[in-house]
Design a protein around this motif. Structure first.
Motif, PDB file in Angstrom:
ATOM      1  N   SER A  50       0.838  -1.197   0.000  1.00 53.23           N
ATOM      2  CA  SER A  50       0.000   0.000   0.000  1.00 53.23           C
ATOM      3  C   SER A  50       0.880   1.257   0.000  1.00 53.23           C
ATOM      4  CB  SER A  50      -0.865  -0.021   1.268  1.00 53.23           C
ATOM      5  OG  SER A  50      -1.571   1.183   1.368  1.00 53.23           O
ATOM      6  N   ALA A  51       0.546   2.210  -0.867  1.00 53.26           N
ATOM      7  CA  ALA A  51       1.263   3.490  -0.992  1.00 53.26           C
ATOM      8  C   ALA A  51       2.718   3.334  -1.444  1.00 53.26           C
ATOM      9  CB  ALA A  51       1.176   4.303   0.302  1.00 53.26           C
ATOM     10  N   ASP A  63      -8.721  -2.816  -6.595  1.00 59.24           N
ATOM     11  CA  ASP A  63      -9.572  -2.233  -5.542  1.00 59.24           C
ATOM     12  C   ASP A  63     -11.028  -2.066  -6.004  1.00 59.24           C
ATOM     13  OD1 ASP A  63      -7.189  -2.006  -4.192  1.00 59.24           O
ATOM     14  OD2 ASP A  63      -7.432   0.103  -3.659  1.00 59.24           O
ATOM     15  N   ARG A 106      -2.431  10.287   2.926  1.00 58.68           N
ATOM     16  CA  ARG A 106      -3.467  10.032   1.921  1.00 58.68           C
ATOM     17  C   ARG A 106      -4.809   9.631   2.552  1.00 58.68           C
ATOM     18  NH1 ARG A 106      -3.070   4.678  -1.286  1.00 58.68           N
ATOM     19  NH2 ARG A 106      -3.818   3.974   0.739  1.00 58.68           N
ATOM     20  N   TYR A 118     -15.648   1.669  -6.397  1.00 55.95           N
ATOM     21  CA  TYR A 118     -15.549   1.428  -4.963  1.00 55.95           C
ATOM     22  C   TYR A 118     -15.489   2.734  -4.193  1.00 55.95           C
ATOM     23  CZ  TYR A 118     -14.243  -0.818  -0.658  1.00 55.95           C
ATOM     24  OH  TYR A 118     -14.247  -1.253   0.638  1.00 55.95           O
ATOM     25  N   ARG A 159       0.754   6.811   3.532  1.00 53.57           N
ATOM     26  CA  ARG A 159      -0.609   6.315   3.733  1.00 53.57           C
ATOM     27  C   ARG A 159      -1.364   7.161   4.760  1.00 53.57           C
ATOM     28  NH1 ARG A 159      -3.468   0.640   3.309  1.00 53.57           N
ATOM     29  NH2 ARG A 159      -5.160   1.050   4.732  1.00 53.57           N
ATOM     30  N   ILE A 171      -2.602  -4.302  -4.653  1.00 53.30           N
ATOM     31  CA  ILE A 171      -1.676  -4.904  -3.681  1.00 53.30           C
ATOM     32  C   ILE A 171      -1.553  -6.421  -3.847  1.00 53.30           C
ATOM     33  CG2 ILE A 171      -1.774  -3.148  -1.843  1.00 53.30           C
ATOM     34  CD1 ILE A 171      -3.955  -4.830  -0.462  1.00 53.30           C
ATOM     35  N   HIS A 224     -16.596   2.142   2.658  1.00 49.17           N
ATOM     36  CA  HIS A 224     -16.147   0.739   2.659  1.00 49.17           C
ATOM     37  C   HIS A 224     -17.074  -0.182   1.877  1.00 49.17           C
ATOM     38  CE1 HIS A 224     -13.332   1.650   5.963  1.00 49.17           C
ATOM     39  NE2 HIS A 224     -14.340   2.209   6.599  1.00 49.17           N
ATOM     40  N   GLN A 278      -5.255   0.220  11.830  1.00 52.28           N
ATOM     41  CA  GLN A 278      -5.408  -0.653  10.662  1.00 52.28           C
ATOM     42  C   GLN A 278      -4.045  -1.102  10.148  1.00 52.28           C
ATOM     43  OE1 GLN A 278      -7.240   1.269   7.312  1.00 52.28           O
ATOM     44  NE2 GLN A 278      -7.611  -0.638   6.211  1.00 52.28           N
ATOM     45  N   TYR A 281     -13.247  -4.907  -4.739  1.00 51.49           N
ATOM     46  CA  TYR A 281     -13.530  -5.266  -3.345  1.00 51.49           C
ATOM     47  C   TYR A 281     -14.977  -5.743  -3.286  1.00 51.49           C
ATOM     48  CZ  TYR A 281      -9.381  -3.611  -0.849  1.00 51.49           C
ATOM     49  OH  TYR A 281      -8.109  -3.487  -0.342  1.00 51.49           O
ATOM     50  N   ARG A 298      -9.387   9.665   2.085  1.00 48.19           N
ATOM     51  CA  ARG A 298     -10.261   8.522   2.359  1.00 48.19           C
ATOM     52  C   ARG A 298     -11.029   8.694   3.675  1.00 48.19           C
ATOM     53  NH1 ARG A 298      -6.751   3.274  -0.028  1.00 48.19           N
ATOM     54  NH2 ARG A 298      -6.575   4.114  -2.133  1.00 48.19           N
ATOM     55  N   ARG A 343     -10.291   9.265   6.853  1.00 47.39           N
ATOM     56  CA  ARG A 343      -9.895   8.471   8.025  1.00 47.39           C
ATOM     57  C   ARG A 343      -9.282   9.366   9.102  1.00 47.39           C
ATOM     58  NH1 ARG A 343      -9.585   3.284   5.511  1.00 47.39           N
ATOM     59  NH2 ARG A 343     -11.270   3.456   3.999  1.00 47.39           N
ATOM     60  N   LYS A 349       2.286   2.273  -6.795  1.00 48.60           N
ATOM     61  CA  LYS A 349       1.733   1.483  -7.916  1.00 48.60           C
ATOM     62  C   LYS A 349       0.943   2.363  -8.885  1.00 48.60           C
ATOM     63  CE  LYS A 349      -0.769  -1.044  -5.115  1.00 48.60           C
ATOM     64  NZ  LYS A 349      -0.359  -0.410  -3.849  1.00 48.60           N
ATOM     65  N   TYR A 385      -9.147  -5.599   4.796  1.00 46.12           N
ATOM     66  CA  TYR A 385      -9.086  -5.223   3.376  1.00 46.12           C
ATOM     67  C   TYR A 385      -7.752  -5.562   2.725  1.00 46.12           C
ATOM     68  CZ  TYR A 385     -13.433  -2.833   4.293  1.00 46.12           C
ATOM     69  OH  TYR A 385     -14.724  -2.579   4.638  1.00 46.12           O
ATOM     70  N   ASP A 386      -6.870  -6.180   3.479  1.00 49.68           N
ATOM     71  CA  ASP A 386      -5.569  -6.535   2.929  1.00 49.68           C
ATOM     72  C   ASP A 386      -5.427  -8.040   2.741  1.00 49.68           C
ATOM     73  OD1 ASP A 386      -5.364  -3.859   4.415  1.00 49.68           O
ATOM     74  OD2 ASP A 386      -3.640  -3.887   3.060  1.00 49.68           O
TER      75      ASP A 386
HETATM   76  O1  C5P Z   1      -4.028   2.300  -2.970  1.00 50.68           O
HETATM   77  P1  C5P Z   1      -3.626   1.186  -2.041  1.00 50.68           P
HETATM   78  O2  C5P Z   1      -2.822   0.128  -2.718  1.00 50.68           O
HETATM   79  O3  C5P Z   1      -2.996   1.658  -0.774  1.00 50.68           O
HETATM   80  O4  C5P Z   1      -5.028   0.505  -1.665  1.00 50.68           O
HETATM   81  C1  C5P Z   1      -5.062  -0.701  -0.944  1.00 50.68           C
HETATM   82  C2  C5P Z   1      -5.335  -0.415   0.520  1.00 50.68           C
HETATM   83  O5  C5P Z   1      -6.657   0.106   0.683  1.00 50.68           O
HETATM   84  C3  C5P Z   1      -5.269  -1.669   1.365  1.00 50.68           C
HETATM   85  O6  C5P Z   1      -4.025  -1.712   2.053  1.00 50.68           O
HETATM   86  C4  C5P Z   1      -6.468  -1.548   2.322  1.00 50.68           C
HETATM   87  O7  C5P Z   1      -6.081  -1.579   3.669  1.00 50.68           O
HETATM   88  C5  C5P Z   1      -7.065  -0.186   1.997  1.00 50.68           C
HETATM   89  N1  C5P Z   1      -8.523  -0.158   2.100  1.00 50.68           N
HETATM   90  C6  C5P Z   1      -9.101   0.541   3.153  1.00 50.68           C
HETATM   91  N2  C5P Z   1     -10.459   0.579   3.289  1.00 50.68           N
HETATM   92  C7  C5P Z   1     -11.252  -0.054   2.410  1.00 50.68           C
HETATM   93  C8  C5P Z   1     -10.685  -0.763   1.322  1.00 50.68           C
HETATM   94  C9  C5P Z   1      -9.306  -0.781   1.200  1.00 50.68           C
HETATM   95  O8  C5P Z   1      -8.387   1.128   3.983  1.00 50.68           O
HETATM   96  N3  C5P Z   1     -12.563   0.020   2.566  1.00 50.68           N
END
Ligand code: C5P
Ligand code: ADP
Length: 208
Positions: A13-14, A39, A144, A87, A141, A112, A92, A159, A42, A149, A151, A17, A58-59
């Motif tokens: 992540s971050a 993504d 961002r 998405y 992350r 990822i 979520h 997380q 999902y 997002r 958060r 990519k 989510y990972d």
């Molecule tokens: O852009 P990136 O590769 O970081 O996106 C993947 C990440 O998005 C994952 O590591 C996952 O934890 C996060 N994610 C999230 N909430 C969601 C879906 C994905 O934090 N609802």
């Protein structure tokens, strides 16, 4: 009809990519090229409450409907358009809209876990792993996820420690072995990105 060139771009992540994928896209803006994000696939979680959705891992590979991605890549390879899900990270879950993707000459598949699934991997002609240090990735992350997002700092840290970091080491980092090319630092590695672009251009011009 010629099967599109399918390029997988993975990394933590971050890691960069999306930035690497855009550098490739921008270089081929006169070709028919598209980026598809894992993504977008999902799983739909509209049956769960918001509170329940915040608890999903989510990972983990099971968070994704990878079979749908594989099916849609096969459709594109058969010269048929597809409707890609979209998405919503803030809520979520999958949103109501889809995005129509017409067949193209090059498809970049970014995410990822795009090298984790063998059937998905087998569709790819070029596999790239963007390799960026964990400390750099968590700093990016935090910024961002708060800015884009919706958060909080605490939620990003929780997380990261409970899911993002352990899943990276269990599922993502081991896929480096499947990569044809590893790009340290991502898009700021201009030599690495240029070599990739040269290779893709050569394939598109009929070379190999
Ligand atoms: O852009 P990136 O590769 O970081 O996106 C993947 C990440 O998005 C994952 O590591 C996952 O934890 C996060 N994610 C999230 N909430 C969601 C879906 C994905 O934090 N609802
Ligand atoms: P990923 O798709 O792997 O999650 P992104 O390409 O979206 O990563 O990058 C995550 C964040 O880091 C973005 O804010 C992006 O602008 C930034 N970023 C990406 N690559 C670099 C880089 N080489 N140097 C500085 N910032 C970068």
């Amino acid at each position: 009809m010629k099967k599109p060139l399918i390029i997988g771009v993975t990394g933590g992540s971050a890691s960069g990519k999306t930035s690497v994928s855009h550098a490739i896209l921008d270089n081929f803006e006169n070709e028919k090229i598209a980026m598809i994000e894992h993504d977008s696939y999902y799983k739909d979680q509209s049956n769960l409450t918001f509170e329940e959705r915040t608890k999903t891992n989510y990972d983990h590979p099971l968070a994704f409907d990878t079979d749908l991605l594989i099916a849609q890549l096969k459709e594109l390879s058969s010269d048929r358009a597809v409707d890609i899900p979209t998405y919503d990270y803030a809520n979520h879950t999958r949103s109501d809209k889809t995005k129509r993707q017409e067949p193209v000459d090059v498809v970049i598949v970014e995410g990822i876990l795009v090298l984790e699934n063998e059937k998905l991997r087998d569709l790819m002609d070029i596999k790239i792993f963007v390799d960026t240090d964990d400390d750099v990735r968590i700093i990016r992350r935090i910024r961002r996820d708060i800015e884009e997002r919706s958060r909080t700092l605490d939620s990003v840290i929780d997380q990261y420690l409970n899911a993002v970091k352990p899943m990276y080491h269990q599922f993502i980092e081991p896929t480096k072995r499947y990569a044809d090319v590893i790009i340290p630092e991502g898009v700021s590695n201009t030599v690495g990105v240029d070599i990739l672009i040269t290779k893709i251009a050569s394939i598109l011009q009929g070379g190999n």
